[in-house]
Every structure is written in C-alpha cells, then in structure tokens.
Design a protein around this motif. Sequence first.
Motif, PDB file in Angstrom:
ATOM      1  N   GLN A 221       0.852  -1.302  -0.094  1.00 56.58           N
ATOM      2  CA  GLN A 221      -0.011  -0.028   0.023  1.00 56.58           C
ATOM      3  C   GLN A 221       0.952   1.100   0.258  1.00 56.58           C
ATOM      4  OE1 GLN A 221      -2.674   0.985   3.311  1.00 56.58           O
ATOM      5  NE2 GLN A 221      -4.431   1.600   1.647  1.00 56.58           N
ATOM      6  N   ASP A 222       0.625   2.218  -0.997  1.00 62.82           N
ATOM      7  CA  ASP A 222       1.312   3.382  -0.974  1.00 62.82           C
ATOM      8  C   ASP A 222       0.655   4.568  -0.189  1.00 62.82           C
ATOM      9  OD1 ASP A 222       3.144   5.376  -2.262  1.00 62.82           O
ATOM     10  OD2 ASP A 222       2.412   5.419  -3.988  1.00 62.82           O
ATOM     11  N   HIS A 223       1.333   5.587  -0.248  1.00 59.92           N
ATOM     12  CA  HIS A 223       0.618   6.833   0.778  1.00 59.92           C
ATOM     13  C   HIS A 223       0.911   8.069  -0.164  1.00 59.92           C
ATOM     14  CE1 HIS A 223       0.937   3.709   3.725  1.00 59.92           C
ATOM     15  NE2 HIS A 223      -0.112   4.235   4.428  1.00 59.92           N
ATOM     16  N   LYS A 224      -0.063   8.455  -1.018  1.00 59.60           N
ATOM     17  CA  LYS A 224      -0.050   9.399  -2.171  1.00 59.60           C
ATOM     18  C   LYS A 224       0.114  10.736  -1.615  1.00 59.60           C
ATOM     19  CE  LYS A 224      -0.545   7.355  -6.352  1.00 59.60           C
ATOM     20  NZ  LYS A 224      -1.352   6.337  -6.375  1.00 59.60           N
ATOM     21  N   ARG A 225      -0.588  11.137  -0.371  1.00 63.08           N
ATOM     22  CA  ARG A 225      -0.620  12.239   0.125  1.00 63.08           C
ATOM     23  C   ARG A 225       0.502  12.790   0.776  1.00 63.08           C
ATOM     24  NH1 ARG A 225      -5.493  15.298   0.084  1.00 63.08           N
ATOM     25  NH2 ARG A 225      -7.172  13.824  -0.728  1.00 63.08           N
ATOM     26  N   THR A 235       1.336  13.205  -4.124  1.00 61.97           N
ATOM     27  CA  THR A 235       2.678  13.094  -4.294  1.00 61.97           C
ATOM     28  C   THR A 235       3.083  12.046  -5.324  1.00 61.97           C
ATOM     29  OG1 THR A 235       3.498  11.569  -2.638  1.00 61.97           O
ATOM     30  CG2 THR A 235       3.240  14.163  -2.203  1.00 61.97           C
ATOM     31  N   GLY A 236       4.247  11.906  -5.652  1.00 61.45           N
ATOM     32  CA  GLY A 236       4.604  10.381  -6.409  1.00 61.45           C
ATOM     33  C   GLY A 236       4.484   9.251  -5.513  1.00 61.45           C
ATOM     34  N   GLY A 237       4.302   9.633  -4.194  1.00 62.34           N
ATOM     35  CA  GLY A 237       4.101   8.389  -3.151  1.00 62.34           C
ATOM     36  C   GLY A 237       5.174   8.607  -2.015  1.00 62.34           C
ATOM     37  N   MET A 282       3.572  -5.911 -14.808  1.00 60.16           N
ATOM     38  CA  MET A 282       2.016  -5.204 -14.756  1.00 60.16           C
ATOM     39  C   MET A 282       1.749  -4.860 -13.455  1.00 60.16           C
ATOM     40  SD  MET A 282       0.130  -7.935 -17.336  1.00 60.16           S
ATOM     41  CE  MET A 282      -1.484  -7.185 -17.101  1.00 60.16           C
ATOM     42  N   TYR A 283       1.432  -3.390 -13.149  1.00 57.84           N
ATOM     43  CA  TYR A 283       1.195  -2.986 -11.791  1.00 57.84           C
ATOM     44  C   TYR A 283      -0.130  -2.324 -11.577  1.00 57.84           C
ATOM     45  CZ  TYR A 283       1.871   1.154  -8.825  1.00 57.84           C
ATOM     46  OH  TYR A 283       1.686   2.331  -7.728  1.00 57.84           O
ATOM     47  N   GLY A 284      -0.881  -3.379 -11.269  1.00 55.18           N
ATOM     48  CA  GLY A 284      -2.224  -3.053 -11.138  1.00 55.18           C
ATOM     49  C   GLY A 284      -2.578  -2.056  -9.718  1.00 55.18           C
ATOM     50  N   TYR A 298      -3.704   0.904 -14.507  1.00 53.85           N
ATOM     51  CA  TYR A 298      -2.594  -0.145 -14.663  1.00 53.85           C
ATOM     52  C   TYR A 298      -1.249   0.694 -15.242  1.00 53.85           C
ATOM     53  CZ  TYR A 298      -4.280  -4.876 -14.345  1.00 53.85           C
ATOM     54  OH  TYR A 298      -4.605  -6.211 -13.923  1.00 53.85           O
ATOM     55  N   ASN A 299      -0.271   0.159 -14.484  1.00 53.65           N
ATOM     56  CA  ASN A 299       1.245   0.940 -15.007  1.00 53.65           C
ATOM     57  C   ASN A 299       1.915  -0.423 -15.385  1.00 53.65           C
ATOM     58  OD1 ASN A 299       0.539   3.387 -13.893  1.00 53.65           O
ATOM     59  ND2 ASN A 299       1.122   2.739 -11.752  1.00 53.65           N
ATOM     60  N   ALA A 300       2.852   0.255 -16.330  1.00 49.95           N
ATOM     61  CA  ALA A 300       3.644  -0.695 -17.126  1.00 49.95           C
ATOM     62  C   ALA A 300       5.080  -0.908 -16.745  1.00 49.95           C
ATOM     63  CB  ALA A 300       3.592  -0.505 -18.589  1.00 49.95           C
ATOM     64  N   ARG A 301       4.985  -0.881 -15.455  1.00 48.17           N
ATOM     65  CA  ARG A 301       6.616  -0.801 -14.713  1.00 48.17           C
ATOM     66  C   ARG A 301       6.291  -1.115 -13.181  1.00 48.17           C
ATOM     67  NH1 ARG A 301       5.246   3.595 -11.863  1.00 48.17           N
ATOM     68  NH2 ARG A 301       3.553   4.752 -12.529  1.00 48.17           N
ATOM     69  N   PHE A 302       7.651  -0.971 -12.560  1.00 44.45           N
ATOM     70  CA  PHE A 302       7.495  -1.143 -11.111  1.00 44.45           C
ATOM     71  C   PHE A 302       6.923  -0.039 -10.610  1.00 44.45           C
ATOM     72  CE2 PHE A 302      10.629  -4.692 -11.275  1.00 44.45           C
ATOM     73  CZ  PHE A 302      10.237  -5.632 -10.377  1.00 44.45           C
ATOM     74  N   GLY A 303       6.417   0.069  -9.455  1.00 44.59           N
ATOM     75  CA  GLY A 303       6.003   1.123  -8.829  1.00 44.59           C
ATOM     76  C   GLY A 303       7.231   1.764  -7.945  1.00 44.59           C
ATOM     77  N   ASP A 304       7.237   3.162  -7.869  1.00 47.21           N
ATOM     78  CA  ASP A 304       8.207   3.692  -6.812  1.00 47.21           C
ATOM     79  C   ASP A 304       7.325   4.515  -5.683  1.00 47.21           C
ATOM     80  OD1 ASP A 304      10.054   5.386  -5.810  1.00 47.21           O
ATOM     81  OD2 ASP A 304      10.717   6.047  -7.768  1.00 47.21           O
ATOM     82  N   PRO A 305       7.180   4.034  -4.675  1.00 42.76           N
ATOM     83  CA  PRO A 305       8.190   3.081  -3.841  1.00 42.76           C
ATOM     84  C   PRO A 305       8.148   1.683  -3.971  1.00 42.76           C
ATOM     85  CG  PRO A 305       7.090   4.798  -2.462  1.00 42.76           C
ATOM     86  CD  PRO A 305       6.202   4.753  -3.668  1.00 42.76           C
ATOM     87  N   GLU A 306       6.979   1.164  -4.482  1.00 42.05           N
ATOM     88  CA  GLU A 306       6.498  -0.194  -4.325  1.00 42.05           C
ATOM     89  C   GLU A 306       7.717  -1.132  -4.661  1.00 42.05           C
ATOM     90  OE1 GLU A 306       4.626   1.921  -5.601  1.00 42.05           O
ATOM     91  OE2 GLU A 306       2.410   1.585  -5.267  1.00 42.05           O
ATOM     92  N   ALA A 307       8.518  -0.746  -5.526  1.00 46.97           N
ATOM     93  CA  ALA A 307       9.590  -1.787  -5.795  1.00 46.97           C
ATOM     94  C   ALA A 307      10.595  -1.966  -4.616  1.00 46.97           C
ATOM     95  CB  ALA A 307      10.487  -1.100  -7.165  1.00 46.97           C
TER      96      ALA A 307
HETATM   97  N1  GLY Z   1       3.617   4.293  -6.376  1.00 48.86           N
HETATM   98  C1  GLY Z   1       3.116   4.999  -7.372  1.00 48.86           C
HETATM   99  C2  GLY Z   1       3.628   4.717  -8.594  1.00 48.86           C
HETATM  100  O1  GLY Z   1       4.671   4.302  -8.831  1.00 48.86           O
HETATM  101  O2  GLY Z   1       3.031   5.364  -9.685  1.00 48.86           O
END
Ligand code: GLY
Length: 457
Positions: A221-225, A235-237, A282-284, A298-307
Amino acid sequence: MKKILLIGNGAREHVIGETLKRSRHGVELFIVGKTKNPGLSAICEDYLLADVCDKNAIKDFALKVKPDFAFIGPENPIEKGIVDMLAEFEIKSASPFQTVGRLESSKSFTRDLLEKYKIPGNPKFKVFYNEDGLNNFFDQLGRAKGGQAEDFVVKADGLKGGKGVMVSGDHLKNKEEGIAYAKECLKEGGRVVVEEKLVGQEFSLMSFCDGRHAEGMPVVQDHKRAYDGDRGPNTGGMGTYSDSNHSLPFLNAEDIEQAQSITQQVAEALFKETGCYFKGIMYGGFMAVKDGIRLIEYNARFGDPEAMNVLPLLKTDFVEICEAVISGDLKGLGKVEFENKATVCKYVVPQGYPDNPVKGEKIEIGDINDAGRAGSGASGVLKTYFASVNQRDDGLYLSGSRAIAFVGIADNLEEAERLAETGVESVKGPVFHRKDIGTAELIQKKVKMMQDLRNKA
Ligand code: GLY
Ligand code: AMP
C-alpha cells in the motif's frame, strides 16, 4: 557474466540494479540516467548521463555495450518506444513495447479493454471524444448515489505524472467544475474518461508478465498524500508498506485472488487486442471496495516506492526472471519466491515538496550502520535507496523531488516501521517525511474503514 542496460536514475532503479547484481550469474550494469544516482554509480560499470527518452543517445550507448538485455524503470521511455527502438537493433528488453505500454499511457485504452473482453473490475465509466452526453453522464453518476452526492472522477488520457486525475470532493467541488475540467481535457487531448468515484482502500499488486502468464508479487500500500493523516497535496508516493504474509491487514485472500485473476485476464486480452505480448511488469492499482475490488489503473513498470518493498525480498534469481519474461517461459521457472518479511519504506523529501520544494540545499545522512542490528532483532535490516539527490565532492544535495528512501525489513510491521523511521530521522537538512506510514495506528484506521464499509454492504 551478463551485461544489462538499465534505464532510469531514481530509487526504483537503484533497487532494480541492486537486485540484478544479486544474481548468481554475475552482472555488469550499464545505466542511462538524467542525473547521477550515487547508489547506481557505485555498482555500475558505465553510466551515460542522458535523458531517459533520448533515442539516439541510448541507441549509441546500447550498440557500444551490447547488453544481454535491457530493463526500463520509468514510464516515459516505455511510452516513447525505447523498447521498440532497441528491438530494431536486436536488443531485447524485459519491459513492454509501446503498443502494450498503452496499458499505462492511455486510461481509455485500459477501461475499453476490460469492457471489450468482459474482464471484471471497471467502475461505471464512459470515454468521451466530444461534449455530447457529458452533462447526462455526470447526472447519471450522481443519481446512482441518491441524486445528491456528486461523486465522480475525471481523467485526462495520457501520462501526466499523476496530475491528470481529478476527484470530486478532493480537487473538484461540484458537477460544474467536473464538466469544465472534462472540457479542458477534450480540448487538450481529444479524449477524456469520466468515472464513478470509488470508496475503499487502495493497494498495489505488481506482477511479472511474459505475455501469457502473470506471476504476482507481495501486495503493497502506497501513501500518495504529502502529510500525516493522508492530508495535503498528492505526491509521487511518500512511502509504502507490505506485510510478512504478502497480504495487507485490510484485505482477504479473495481480494488478492481477484486482483491476480484480473491481471492474468488483462495480459491475455492485451495479446488478443494488439498481437503483441506484454513483457515486463504489470502494476495494477486496485481498490478494495464494499463488494470486492475494482481496478483504478494499470502501470507498465515497477511502482516507486513499491519496488523497494518487494525486490529486497525476492528469492528467485531476478536475472532468470527477466530472461523468462523475455523468452515467454515464466511458467517454466516455477513459483517466483519472496521472503516472508514485513517492509516499510519512507521517503525523505525536500521542505515544500511537492509544490515548492527547496533545491540545491545540502543534506547529510547520520550514522545508521547499526540500525538494522539495534532493538529487538537479528531479523531487521535497514536499506537506503537514492532518488532525487546530486552527489558533489562535499556531499549530497537536494534536487527538488523525493530525495532518499529508507526501507525497514523485519519479521513484523512494527519493527520494520521502527527501522525505516531510524533512517529518515537520521537525515539532517531542510527535509520532511511522513511519520505515520506503517504505524499500527494508521493501519488500524484502514482496517476499521474496510470493516465498516463491508459490514454495511
Ligand atoms: N507508487 C506510485 C507509482 O509508482 O506510480
Ligand atoms: P490514477 O492516475 O488513475 O492512479 O489516479 C490517481 C489517484 O486518483 C488514484 O491513486 C486514486 O487515489 C484516485 N482515483 C483514480 N480513479 C479513482 C476512482 N474511480 N475513484 C476514486 N479514486 C480514484
């Protein structure tokens, strides 16, 4: 020995590079980045300073290096067709071609794909190419909520760095503002997606995909705020967490199975629709709602910070995964394995981020060498990943975006959070971070919100 071309210079690419280097096959890394990431600099053979979308510069570098394969970190080079360009020179990538990269770069493409192939997960939505019917659809979304609440989301179609999505209540006050923004999007991009506003808890499920088979990673789980209590601008996370059982405290097994099943179906639909296999991540972005789950995007890459939550836990050899993604034989690799550890990632960001960040100021990381060993356990590790910082001879300088990520890895969330906090607290300079990410108090709030929502259903 494998030569790998890695494109990107953020903390996400730092952890991707680090994980590739852990391979038992031996890896030489060649980086293309706009700025010099101190973490990547330390572990690479060569570093080309160039825009990550500069096709000519990347082509020349790639032809010189002759990598075994390439890996693309951020979304922009995927959208610009860097994978396609490299393929022309017979360099394969564990990242998607432009046509299937539309999964991220076009929100209408993805919504339409789910609808056409009858894949569950879409909210009520409509793609508009002109103003016809716009007013009616806003009314329809309002009526579904009893005719009073104006619950809608308006999405510009295209990569906007997270800034193209406007949510009623958060960014748009009423229907009139929603329609005005939708018209603006139409004028700019010729298309706009209007959809139902979902209520629930968001989570990220990233999967390795070879085009036929999608293999899920632990959910995050990300935190965008920007500020504590999920307040402030998007924010970007600011930080993320994942739990030792690879689920999240507010999810049940069925939620994750559904998200995995949607991703598998989308991978298959992408091939049917385009004739091209989606190879890469595939990042849902999903939302757990009162009666199941929905797809946000969907994103087509790793999440940042999730990676940074998942890759340090990866037990299967990352180079072998990338090669299986490229060859289309991910299934043959067997189950991709991750350690059963909890992780908490917190970003240190410049004061004023995201709207008016200070830049060019010096920061210092304190002594955190012992943090992983201090406290309650031999299990704890604290990792540091560099993002938007410039390394000069006399130290590190802020360059305006998320600066350094600290990841605590431990047997439980409490310990992982404590470790991450030790890292962020050690940084001296004009910076801030979110103290509440990964704390029992904030997680309990999310659990309670989901319980209340689902008990009402
Ligand atoms: N964690 C948000 C993103 O990578 O788009
Ligand atoms: P996206 O760029 O599609 O991830 O959207 C950015 C953020 O907007 C998401 O992380 C959500 O917080 C929010 N969002 C997007 N779509 C919806 C929706 N249909 N309902 C509620 N929130 C949404």
